[in-house]
Design a protein around this motif. Structure first.
Motif, PDB file in Angstrom:
ATOM      1  N   LEU A 193       0.896  -0.995   0.040  1.00  0.00           N
ATOM      2  CA  LEU A 193      -0.030   0.043  -0.076  1.00  0.00           C
ATOM      3  C   LEU A 193       0.808   1.314  -0.053  1.00  0.00           C
ATOM      4  O   LEU A 193       0.536   2.209  -0.696  1.00  0.00           O
ATOM      5  CB  LEU A 193      -1.153  -0.047   1.062  1.00  0.00           C
ATOM      6  N   TYR A 194       1.875   1.394   0.919  1.00  0.00           N
ATOM      7  CA  TYR A 194       2.870   2.407   0.923  1.00  0.00           C
ATOM      8  C   TYR A 194       3.546   2.588  -0.669  1.00  0.00           C
ATOM      9  O   TYR A 194       3.513   3.640  -1.192  1.00  0.00           O
ATOM     10  CB  TYR A 194       4.056   2.166   1.798  1.00  0.00           C
ATOM     11  N   ALA A 195       3.635   1.665  -1.244  1.00  0.00           N
ATOM     12  CA  ALA A 195       4.220   1.487  -2.639  1.00  0.00           C
ATOM     13  C   ALA A 195       3.220   1.993  -3.690  1.00  0.00           C
ATOM     14  O   ALA A 195       3.511   2.985  -4.668  1.00  0.00           O
ATOM     15  CB  ALA A 195       4.938   0.205  -3.089  1.00  0.00           C
ATOM     16  N   ALA A 218       1.098   8.525  -6.834  1.00  0.00           N
ATOM     17  CA  ALA A 218       1.069  10.021  -6.160  1.00  0.00           C
ATOM     18  C   ALA A 218      -0.299  10.238  -5.557  1.00  0.00           C
ATOM     19  O   ALA A 218      -0.849  11.340  -5.872  1.00  0.00           O
ATOM     20  CB  ALA A 218       1.445  11.025  -7.383  1.00  0.00           C
ATOM     21  N   ASN A 219      -0.830   9.390  -4.734  1.00  0.00           N
ATOM     22  CA  ASN A 219      -1.862   9.585  -3.933  1.00  0.00           C
ATOM     23  C   ASN A 219      -1.777  10.358  -2.634  1.00  0.00           C
ATOM     24  O   ASN A 219      -1.131  10.076  -1.824  1.00  0.00           O
ATOM     25  CB  ASN A 219      -2.364   8.339  -3.573  1.00  0.00           C
ATOM     26  N   GLN A 276      10.483  -4.720  -3.303  1.00  0.00           N
ATOM     27  CA  GLN A 276       9.814  -5.696  -4.156  1.00  0.00           C
ATOM     28  C   GLN A 276       8.762  -5.189  -5.267  1.00  0.00           C
ATOM     29  O   GLN A 276       8.765  -5.696  -6.361  1.00  0.00           O
ATOM     30  CB  GLN A 276       9.229  -6.876  -3.452  1.00  0.00           C
ATOM     31  N   PHE A 277       7.899  -4.443  -4.731  1.00  0.00           N
ATOM     32  CA  PHE A 277       6.655  -3.932  -5.560  1.00  0.00           C
ATOM     33  C   PHE A 277       7.437  -3.105  -6.623  1.00  0.00           C
ATOM     34  O   PHE A 277       6.877  -3.021  -7.510  1.00  0.00           O
ATOM     35  CB  PHE A 277       5.745  -2.908  -4.409  1.00  0.00           C
ATOM     36  N   VAL A 291       9.331   4.709  -6.634  1.00  0.00           N
ATOM     37  CA  VAL A 291       8.868   3.966  -5.528  1.00  0.00           C
ATOM     38  C   VAL A 291       9.510   3.499  -4.575  1.00  0.00           C
ATOM     39  O   VAL A 291       9.029   3.608  -3.365  1.00  0.00           O
ATOM     40  CB  VAL A 291       7.915   2.762  -6.284  1.00  0.00           C
ATOM     41  N   PRO A 292      10.512   2.686  -4.694  1.00  0.00           N
ATOM     42  CA  PRO A 292      11.167   2.094  -3.677  1.00  0.00           C
ATOM     43  C   PRO A 292      11.801   3.073  -2.505  1.00  0.00           C
ATOM     44  O   PRO A 292      11.470   3.116  -1.327  1.00  0.00           O
ATOM     45  CB  PRO A 292      12.444   1.292  -4.202  1.00  0.00           C
ATOM     46  N   LEU A 293      12.386   4.166  -3.036  1.00  0.00           N
ATOM     47  CA  LEU A 293      13.179   5.304  -2.278  1.00  0.00           C
ATOM     48  C   LEU A 293      11.694   6.018  -1.522  1.00  0.00           C
ATOM     49  O   LEU A 293      11.843   6.144  -0.450  1.00  0.00           O
ATOM     50  CB  LEU A 293      13.718   6.314  -3.091  1.00  0.00           C
ATOM     51  N   ASP A 294      10.826   6.617  -2.373  1.00  0.00           N
ATOM     52  CA  ASP A 294       9.960   7.369  -1.551  1.00  0.00           C
ATOM     53  C   ASP A 294       8.933   6.678  -0.689  1.00  0.00           C
ATOM     54  O   ASP A 294       8.585   7.132   0.316  1.00  0.00           O
ATOM     55  CB  ASP A 294       8.955   8.244  -2.690  1.00  0.00           C
ATOM     56  N   ALA A 295       8.501   5.534  -1.048  1.00  0.00           N
ATOM     57  CA  ALA A 295       8.052   4.625   0.094  1.00  0.00           C
ATOM     58  C   ALA A 295       8.708   4.412   1.156  1.00  0.00           C
ATOM     59  O   ALA A 295       7.969   4.303   2.456  1.00  0.00           O
ATOM     60  CB  ALA A 295       7.506   3.211  -0.631  1.00  0.00           C
TER      61      ALA A 295
END
Length: 265
Positions: free
Chosen positions: A133-135, A141-142, A209-210, A251-255
């Motif tokens: 969900l975080y990813a 960009a929710n 992984q996402f 995605v990996p970094l910002d999540a």
């Protein structure tokens, strides 16, 4: 990829207010296969409507739980809506989400003391899909995943709702869709602090992984399957496609940042 189907809004829907900003109704819809569904019907402007349609298809694509969604047709005189885009015959188009009858987190907090709220958050923290969900929220960009936009019924019964503020917000324009920007992930404001360090690390690993799984994502089908190619100008459709494809790299970094465990670049 999941395709958005059409549904006809039936007479008798009634409005309700549960901290919803847009006019929202509970009523019945008739699906294309002749089934009558109890549904939540949302009167949205065209950008928010398309945000909902795309977010629904993407959630289904990555296996996250989201109620069945439809592009709803409101015939003249059936329901009073004001923001929904018009069709050539005077009907209006709304977003329809099947009513799963599960309360949102904000509702479940009502009447709870601090200990009760923390216990509820601790339950949510154990959800196996939380890292995804975080990813997912990072990818699309929710900027509005507050506690009212997550349904939780206990026993790992989760549903994601209300995606009108995805893709940077409810009024985005093509020139403003920058895939290289770190947008607000609200999960970091109300949920992250309730996770243990090990839970944060586990979620960050799942988010990485996402990111691997969506790397190279081809958004070519999304405009057709979500039906936004019939609703938005081509410039908007192409900008959103490019945004989704290029944004996978962040995605990996910002999540991980939203989880409070930043990764080395």
């Amino acid at each position: 990829m999941s395709e958005i189907q059409l549904a006809t809004v039936l007479a008798g829907a009634t409005g309700f207010k549960e901290n919803n900003v847009n006019d929202t109704f509970r009523g019945q819809v008739l699906t294309a296969d002749g089934e009558v569904q109890q549904a939540i019907i949302k009167d949205l402007n065209i950008v928010q409507l398309c945000n909902e349609l795309v977010a629904h298809c993407l959630a289904r694509e990555v296996g996250l739980p989201i109620p069945d969604g439809y592009l709803g047709l409101v015939r003249p005189g059936v329901l009073s809506v004001s923001k929904a885009p018009n069709t050539a015959d005077g009907s209006r188009l709304v977003f329809v989400s099947v009513d799963v009858k599960v309360p949102n987190v904000t509702y479940r907090w009502q009447g709870s003391d601090a200990a009760g709220r923390q216990a509820l958050l601790a339950e949510i923290a154990q959800w196996g899909n939380l890292g995804h969900l975080y990813a997912y929220d990072t990818w699309i960009a929710n900027v509005d995943r507050h506690a009212g936009n997550l349904l939780f019924g206990g026993n790992s019964e989760f549903w994601l709702i209300d995606h009108g503020h995805c893709f940077t917000g409810p009024e985005w324009k093509p020139e403003g869709l920058d895939p290289d920007v770190q947008y607000l992930n609200k999960l970091g404001l109300w949920l992250t602090q309730s996770l243990t360090l090990e839970q944060k690390k586990k979620c960050a690993k799942a988010a990485r992984q996402f990111g691997v799984e969506i790397d190279g994502f081809d958004a070519g089908e999304i405009s057709q399957n979500s039906r936004i190619a019939d609703l938005l100008p081509l410039q908007y459709v192409e900008a959103l496609k490019e945004f989704l494809e290029k944004r996978t790299a962040r995605v990996p970094l910002d999540a991980s940042k939203a989880l409070g465990v930043p990764q080395m670049v």
